[in-house]
Write a protein that holds these residues in place. Structure first.
Motif, mmCIF file in Angstrom:
data_model
loop_
_atom_site.group_PDB
_atom_site.id
_atom_site.type_symbol
_atom_site.label_atom_id
_atom_site.label_comp_id
_atom_site.label_asym_id
_atom_site.label_seq_id
_atom_site.Cartn_x
_atom_site.Cartn_y
_atom_site.Cartn_z
ATOM 1 N N LEU A 14 38.900 58.927 54.952
ATOM 2 C CA LEU A 14 39.072 57.360 55.730
ATOM 3 C C LEU A 14 40.021 56.834 54.686
ATOM 4 C CD1 LEU A 14 38.542 55.302 57.521
ATOM 5 C CD2 LEU A 14 36.372 54.771 55.869
ATOM 6 N N GLU A 15 39.978 57.147 53.363
ATOM 7 C CA GLU A 15 41.044 56.048 52.445
ATOM 8 C C GLU A 15 42.676 56.511 52.410
ATOM 9 O OE1 GLU A 15 42.480 56.733 47.435
ATOM 10 O OE2 GLU A 15 41.427 57.525 48.805
ATOM 11 N N LYS A 16 42.996 57.932 52.667
ATOM 12 C CA LYS A 16 44.449 58.605 53.028
ATOM 13 C C LYS A 16 45.239 58.108 54.287
ATOM 14 C CE LYS A 16 43.521 62.555 50.267
ATOM 15 N NZ LYS A 16 43.490 64.126 50.256
ATOM 16 N N CYS A 17 44.167 58.153 55.592
ATOM 17 C CA CYS A 17 44.413 58.087 56.816
ATOM 18 C C CYS A 17 44.644 56.223 56.930
ATOM 19 C CB CYS A 17 43.781 58.117 57.517
ATOM 20 S SG CYS A 17 42.373 57.464 58.252
ATOM 21 N N SER A 18 44.034 55.515 55.741
ATOM 22 C CA SER A 18 43.512 53.843 56.016
ATOM 23 C C SER A 18 44.864 53.687 55.225
ATOM 24 C CB SER A 18 42.754 53.162 54.937
ATOM 25 O OG SER A 18 41.811 53.297 56.075
ATOM 26 N N LEU A 19 45.108 53.706 54.103
ATOM 27 C CA LEU A 19 46.838 53.573 53.112
ATOM 28 C C LEU A 19 48.428 53.889 53.998
ATOM 29 C CD1 LEU A 19 45.507 55.189 49.730
ATOM 30 C CD2 LEU A 19 46.485 53.143 50.946
ATOM 31 N N GLN A 20 47.822 55.574 54.844
ATOM 32 C CA GLN A 20 48.793 55.275 55.557
ATOM 33 C C GLN A 20 49.499 54.483 57.214
ATOM 34 O OE1 GLN A 20 48.062 59.330 56.946
ATOM 35 N NE2 GLN A 20 49.908 60.138 55.506
ATOM 36 N N ALA A 21 47.682 54.090 57.509
ATOM 37 C CA ALA A 21 47.751 52.876 58.032
ATOM 38 C C ALA A 21 49.181 51.711 57.671
ATOM 39 C CB ALA A 21 46.998 52.717 58.818
ATOM 40 N N ILE A 22 48.706 51.062 56.976
ATOM 41 C CA ILE A 22 48.183 49.570 55.433
ATOM 42 C C ILE A 22 49.768 50.095 55.142
ATOM 43 C CG2 ILE A 22 47.792 48.264 53.842
ATOM 44 C CD1 ILE A 22 44.358 49.065 54.526
ATOM 45 N N PHE A 23 50.070 51.142 55.227
ATOM 46 C CA PHE A 23 51.672 51.571 54.563
ATOM 47 C C PHE A 23 52.584 51.204 55.153
ATOM 48 C CE2 PHE A 23 55.280 54.330 53.000
ATOM 49 C CZ PHE A 23 55.502 52.955 52.122
#
Length: 581
Positions: A236-245
């Protein structure tokens, strides 16, 4: 996938927004007023500046008039924006309310096969977290999209009428901002969708772990549960960071292009002012409009990002709403004239998974008022038979009839009102003990509820509770013991007294002394009622009119207790395994 899903999801959202068209028209009209006032203010300020540019020729009176008009326009803009926000909030939260109601109502119509194969936490995440995220995106879209679009069109029109050469500079650079925003936003939808799915997976894991915490602790599974949670949390952290970035790139990219627009307008406008083509006041107007023109691009780029997230979440909610519901009740349902309890099961085939047959060519005839006991090893199909009788599942082949009426031709509600169920699993909801007992008969009086509790031998422990029958119990029964929960479920059936009964290990969690009393109450209750009794303890079914012995989805033996013992077959082996010393 995103290309196909996104437009479809957006059209579904717009269909639901369309129900509140009056509020939307009001919001658009007010946004037009807000934009008109906002665009008129720079003209007034420019005119006021022209009143003071020449030394010794300052027209304070005229400048005062302009400033008063600025104040009036600012007040009108502020009021219209406030009312517009109220309307936008109204539409947004009515749409999300409708969406949640639609989803929750649809869950009531979903087949048990769906609920059995999908995590509850994921459904909760769709209805709570995803709908909240959708609401945030929708509100931001309503608040900023209309005003932004009107501001862009309005500023362009006014700049073209004042000095089209400068407006052309703005118009030429604008597509760069749009292309940058579109390039980035197209790639964020799938990322936000993955983020939403992973969040649902995490919610499901938390729900399952917290709900079964006693089991986790009893088997020392804490570290394994933590490791599983950490793995989902990391994803969840990785896909959230990708989406937000990726989504956060939109705003600075468009701001850079917008700053370029402002600089070009300033340069061309200054050269025009030096050449005498425009006054300093007009230059001020153009610089102000350049700011107003570019600001909506920043806001809309933010809105686009939020809408990507909102649409990804909305798509998951629509997936739930569009899941195929259980077979609809017939348009003209049949009901037996008198429910006597005659059941006929003919050539029934059923399996939960197509490649794993469970019940094959099952046949059974039950007379009205007959007590039918079903026994057999674990996994032989006992509980599956109950599911078929209650139409929680429908057979793939064959028919089940009640008093000559095919149960498929009956409304599920009519069928289930004919049957009272007490299962090994207890069903208690948040509320009072009184409410839980009266679930099947909401209009029951307190005296009727107390009488049912006495028959179930639950009255004594209920009266010892802090508020008696008005004591609040939490979801699943809260701090009540398993035996107390089961007694309440028995009292619930005692209150309704339907013409048919299904008892699936109904006294499995009750102490031996209370069980004997409850069994006597059951014997009285079963008089004249067709009853199906699923039992592992064979001592509880010796008085049954007929005992069905099941194995591998088939009836392998049938008869009374004494007849089956005399056959020296599988039932006799089960009996000896429990009572032989």
């Amino acid at each position: 996938m995103a290309k196909k899903t996104q437009p479809g999801t957006l059209s579904k959202v717009l269909l639901r927004v369309k129900r509140y068209w009056a509020a939307m028209i009001g919001s658009i009209a007010l946004s037009a007023v807000y934009v008109a006032m906002s665009l008129y203010i720079p003209i007034l300020v420019g005119d006021a500046i022209d009143c003071i540019v020449e030394a010794g020729h300052v027209d304070f009176a005229k400048m005062g008039e302009y400033l008063l008009k600025v104040a009036i326009c600012a007040g009108a803009a502020g009021l219209s924006q406030w009312v517009m926000n109220v309307l936008n909030n109204h539409v947004t939260y009515r749409v999300t309310q409708d969406l949640r109601q639609e989803a929750f109502r649809h869950i009531q119509d979903l087949p048990l096969s769906y609920l059995d194969t999908h995590p509850q936490g994921d459904m909760v995440s769709r209805m709570v977290a995803d709908v909240d995220t959708f609401a945030d995106g929708l509100l931001m879209g309503f608040t900023q999209f209309f005003t932004g679009a009107l501001t862009i069109l309005g500023t362009l029109f006014i700049m073209m009428t004042i000095r089209w050469q400068i407006a052309l500079v703005v118009l030429c650079i604008t597509p760069v901002s749009l292309l940058v925003a579109r390039f980035i936003s197209k790639r964020t939808y799938s990322m936000f969708r993955l983020q939403s799915q992973t969040r649902g997976e995490q919610t499901a894991l938390i729900d399952e772990t917290v709900g079964e915490l006693k089991v986790v602790q009893a088997f020392g599974h804490e570290n394994a549960s933590l490791a599983e949670f950490d793995e989902v949390n990391d994803r969840l952290e990785k896909c959230s960071l990708q989406a937000i970035f990726f989504s956060s790139l939109v705003n600075p990219a468009t701001r850079f292009v917008n700053s370029l627009v402002y600089a070009c307008v300033g340069l061309v406008g200054a050269l025009s002012a030096i050449g005498g083509a425009i006054t300093p006041g007009v230059l001020t107007i153009f610089l102000s409009y350049a700011n107003q023109y570019t600001k909506p691009f920043n806001e809309i780029s933010g809105v686009v990002t939020e809408l990507q997230n909102a649409l990804a979440c909305a798509a998951r909610v629509f997936e739930l709403i569009e899941e195929k519901p259980q077979t609809a009740d017939p348009a003209d349902p049949k009901v037996p004239e008198t429910v006597e309890g005659a059941m006929e099961i003919s050539h029934v085939d059923f399996s939960y998974v197509p490649e794993k047959p469970l019940i094959r060519d099952f046949n059974l005839s039950v007379k009205p008022g007959e007590r039918v006991a079903i026994v057999g090893p674990t996994g032989c199909g006992k509980t599956t038979m109950i599911n078929l009788l209650m139409r929680f599942y429908d057979p793939q082949q064959g028919t089940i009839t009640l008093d000559g009426v095919n149960t498929r031709e009956m409304a599920r509600g009519d069928l289930r009102r004919c049957v009272g169920m007490v299962l090994q699993d207890t069903w208690l909801m948040s509320g009072t003990i009184r409410d839980n007992i009266a679930m099947g008969k909401p209009d029951a009086t307190l005296e009727e509820i107390q009488e049912a509790a006495k028959k179930a031998h639950a009255d004594s422990f209920i009266r010892r509770m802090p508020q008696g029958y008005d004591t609040q119990v939490g979801e699943g029964g809260g701090s009540l013991s398993q035996g107390q929960k089961q007694l309440l479920c028995i009292a619930r059936v005692m209150l309704c007294l339907p013409p048919m009964l299904i008892l699936d290990e109904a006294t499995s969690s009750i102490d031996t002394r209370t069980e004997m009393k409850v069994q006597n109450a059951f014997q009285t209750m079963m008089e004249g009622r067709t009853s199906f009794i699923v039992a592992h303890r064979l001592s509880t079914i010796q008085n049954a009119d007929v005992i069905l012995v099941m194995r591998d989805g088939q009836i392998i033996e049938q008869g009374t207790h004494q007849e089956l013992l005399a056959k020296k077959g599988f039932y006799e082996q089960l009996y000896q395994s429990q009572f032989a010393h």
